[in-house]
Design a protein around this motif. Structure first.
Motif, PDB file in Angstrom:
ATOM      1  N   GLY A 162     -42.641 -18.719  10.523  1.00 25.62           N
ATOM      2  CA  GLY A 162     -41.249 -18.297  10.640  1.00 25.62           C
ATOM      3  C   GLY A 162     -40.990 -16.995   9.906  1.00 25.62           C
ATOM      4  O   GLY A 162     -41.908 -16.325   9.427  1.00 25.62           O
ATOM      5  N   LYS A 163     -39.724 -16.646   9.786  1.00 22.96           N
ATOM      6  CA  LYS A 163     -39.329 -15.333   9.273  1.00 22.96           C
ATOM      7  C   LYS A 163     -38.662 -15.368   7.905  1.00 22.96           C
ATOM      8  O   LYS A 163     -38.439 -14.319   7.311  1.00 22.96           O
ATOM      9  CB  LYS A 163     -38.354 -14.672  10.268  1.00 22.96           C
ATOM     10  CG  LYS A 163     -38.933 -14.454  11.664  1.00 22.96           C
ATOM     11  CD  LYS A 163     -40.037 -13.421  11.648  1.00 22.96           C
ATOM     12  CE  LYS A 163     -40.533 -13.098  13.047  1.00 22.96           C
ATOM     13  NZ  LYS A 163     -41.623 -12.095  13.039  1.00 22.96           N
ATOM     14  N   GLN A 164     -38.341 -16.545   7.400  1.00 22.86           N
ATOM     15  CA  GLN A 164     -37.571 -16.633   6.158  1.00 22.86           C
ATOM     16  C   GLN A 164     -38.424 -17.134   5.001  1.00 22.86           C
ATOM     17  O   GLN A 164     -39.129 -18.139   5.122  1.00 22.86           O
ATOM     18  CB  GLN A 164     -36.370 -17.562   6.335  1.00 22.86           C
ATOM     19  CG  GLN A 164     -35.326 -17.041   7.318  1.00 22.86           C
ATOM     20  CD  GLN A 164     -34.143 -17.990   7.434  1.00 22.86           C
ATOM     21  OE1 GLN A 164     -34.303 -19.201   7.327  1.00 22.86           O
ATOM     22  NE2 GLN A 164     -32.963 -17.444   7.649  1.00 22.86           N
ATOM     23  N   ILE A 165     -38.334 -16.398   3.880  1.00 19.97           N
ATOM     24  CA  ILE A 165     -39.005 -16.795   2.644  1.00 19.97           C
ATOM     25  C   ILE A 165     -37.954 -16.847   1.543  1.00 19.97           C
ATOM     26  O   ILE A 165     -37.141 -15.935   1.405  1.00 19.97           O
ATOM     27  CB  ILE A 165     -40.115 -15.805   2.256  1.00 19.97           C
ATOM     28  CG1 ILE A 165     -41.181 -15.729   3.360  1.00 19.97           C
ATOM     29  CG2 ILE A 165     -40.762 -16.210   0.930  1.00 19.97           C
ATOM     30  CD1 ILE A 165     -42.209 -14.636   3.127  1.00 19.97           C
ATOM     31  N   VAL A 178     -42.264 -20.776 -10.805  1.00 24.03           N
ATOM     32  CA  VAL A 178     -41.768 -19.855  -9.779  1.00 24.03           C
ATOM     33  C   VAL A 178     -42.220 -20.397  -8.427  1.00 24.03           C
ATOM     34  O   VAL A 178     -43.396 -20.734  -8.249  1.00 24.03           O
ATOM     35  CB  VAL A 178     -42.308 -18.427  -9.995  1.00 24.03           C
ATOM     36  CG1 VAL A 178     -41.871 -17.513  -8.852  1.00 24.03           C
ATOM     37  CG2 VAL A 178     -41.813 -17.873 -11.328  1.00 24.03           C
ATOM     38  N   VAL A 179     -41.283 -20.472  -7.487  1.00 26.55           N
ATOM     39  CA  VAL A 179     -41.570 -21.129  -6.209  1.00 26.55           C
ATOM     40  C   VAL A 179     -41.209 -20.227  -5.035  1.00 26.55           C
ATOM     41  O   VAL A 179     -40.066 -19.779  -4.907  1.00 26.55           O
ATOM     42  CB  VAL A 179     -40.795 -22.459  -6.080  1.00 26.55           C
ATOM     43  CG1 VAL A 179     -41.140 -23.146  -4.759  1.00 26.55           C
ATOM     44  CG2 VAL A 179     -41.101 -23.380  -7.257  1.00 26.55           C
ATOM     45  N   PHE A 180     -42.203 -19.951  -4.194  1.00 23.89           N
ATOM     46  CA  PHE A 180     -41.972 -19.343  -2.888  1.00 23.89           C
ATOM     47  C   PHE A 180     -41.857 -20.484  -1.879  1.00 23.89           C
ATOM     48  O   PHE A 180     -42.711 -21.377  -1.855  1.00 23.89           O
ATOM     49  CB  PHE A 180     -43.143 -18.455  -2.465  1.00 23.89           C
ATOM     50  CG  PHE A 180     -43.244 -17.143  -3.179  1.00 23.89           C
ATOM     51  CD1 PHE A 180     -42.577 -16.023  -2.707  1.00 23.89           C
ATOM     52  CD2 PHE A 180     -44.031 -17.021  -4.316  1.00 23.89           C
ATOM     53  CE1 PHE A 180     -42.684 -14.802  -3.354  1.00 23.89           C
ATOM     54  CE2 PHE A 180     -44.151 -15.802  -4.973  1.00 23.89           C
ATOM     55  CZ  PHE A 180     -43.474 -14.692  -4.489  1.00 23.89           C
ATOM     56  N   THR A 181     -40.839 -20.428  -1.035  1.00 23.54           N
ATOM     57  CA  THR A 181     -40.677 -21.450  -0.005  1.00 23.54           C
ATOM     58  C   THR A 181     -40.584 -20.791   1.363  1.00 23.54           C
ATOM     59  O   THR A 181     -39.711 -19.949   1.594  1.00 23.54           O
ATOM     60  CB  THR A 181     -39.405 -22.291  -0.238  1.00 23.54           C
ATOM     61  OG1 THR A 181     -39.443 -22.864  -1.544  1.00 23.54           O
ATOM     62  CG2 THR A 181     -39.304 -23.405   0.795  1.00 23.54           C
ATOM     63  N   ALA A 182     -41.504 -21.150   2.245  1.00 23.21           N
ATOM     64  CA  ALA A 182     -41.441 -20.692   3.633  1.00 23.21           C
ATOM     65  C   ALA A 182     -40.575 -21.688   4.388  1.00 23.21           C
ATOM     66  O   ALA A 182     -40.910 -22.879   4.461  1.00 23.21           O
ATOM     67  CB  ALA A 182     -42.837 -20.619   4.239  1.00 23.21           C
TER      68      ALA A 182
END
Length: 231
Positions: A162-165, A178-182
């Motif tokens: 998808g396009k949102q992070i 620290v958290v990156f969420t796709a």
């Protein structure tokens, strides 16, 4: 991904420094491109104002509304360019501080701004979610941004579905998470946490990195107070 033990050898330092130089160059090139775009708009508006002045010299009437619009457009572009330069200046000076306290929320926002154009080129978006708590973490400021950027690149280059992070953080005992969420999950085949540069940065910062395809998250667990004796 586990951290290795012991100091880095000369070859590892060379790899780390080469990666840091490449990171600095990529961000610098992207920001200079943004500045150039704003200067092009200023130059265009300046040309229009010159045309208006030439018209008055030939006896024409100076249209106040067009003059006001042109001056306003130039002022807006100057403000935008100044903001970009100030953020770039903040980024550059992180390299001056070998080990220092960083405001985690401010640095995540800084990452989103300095990498914004690169994110948009991938036709994706990065949204930073601020934590209610004000968190200061003692670490290497430049390398903190660098490891976040390496993880962001992994997601931009096929790791995220998808396009949102989304990017957020929270306190966790003696650590900062620290958290990156796709938003639509991870493509685990493209999430390589064993990249040599990422391993070196994680060792340098004593970070534990993990990913979960089920939840679509990539996490980095930083020590709240980095032990300088580990350098």
């Amino acid at each position: 991904m586990k951290n290795s033990e012991g100091p880095m050898n000369p070859g590892q330092w060379k790899t780390l420094h080469a990666g840091e130089l490449a990171f600095f160059a990529k961000i610098s090139a992207s920001i200079s491109h943004e500045i150039k775009n704003h200067l092009a708009i200023i130059n265009e508006q300046n040309g229009l104002l010159g045309d208006l002045l030439a018209m008055t010299e030939r006896g024409g009437v100076l249209p106040a509304s067009r003059l006001r619009t042109g001056v306003g457009d130039i002022s807006r572009q100057v403000v935008l360019t100044d903001t970009i330069v100030r953020r770039f200046n903040t980024f550059v000076h992180t390299a001056d501080r070998a080990l220092d306290n960083v405001d985690v929320g401010d640095f995540l926002s800084l990452l989103a701004h300095i990498a914004g154009r690169l994110v948009r080129l991938k036709e994706m978006s990065l949204e930073v979610h601020k934590c209610p708590e004000h968190i200061l973490m003692r670490t290497h400021p430049f390398e903190f941004l660098h490891i976040l950027y390496v993880c962001l690149e992994i997601l931009l280059n096929g790791g995220a579905v998808g396009k949102q992070i989304h990017l957020g953080f929270s306190p966790e005992a003696e650590n900062v998470l620290v958290v990156f969420t796709a938003a639509e999950g991870l493509n685990q085949e493209n999430v390589n946490l064993d990249l040599p540069l990422l391993l070196l940065l994680s060792d340098r910062l004593q970070v534990v990195i993990a990913s979960s395809n089920a939840t679509g998250i990539l996490t980095l667990r930083f020590p709240l107070n980095l032990d300088s004796r580990l350098d």
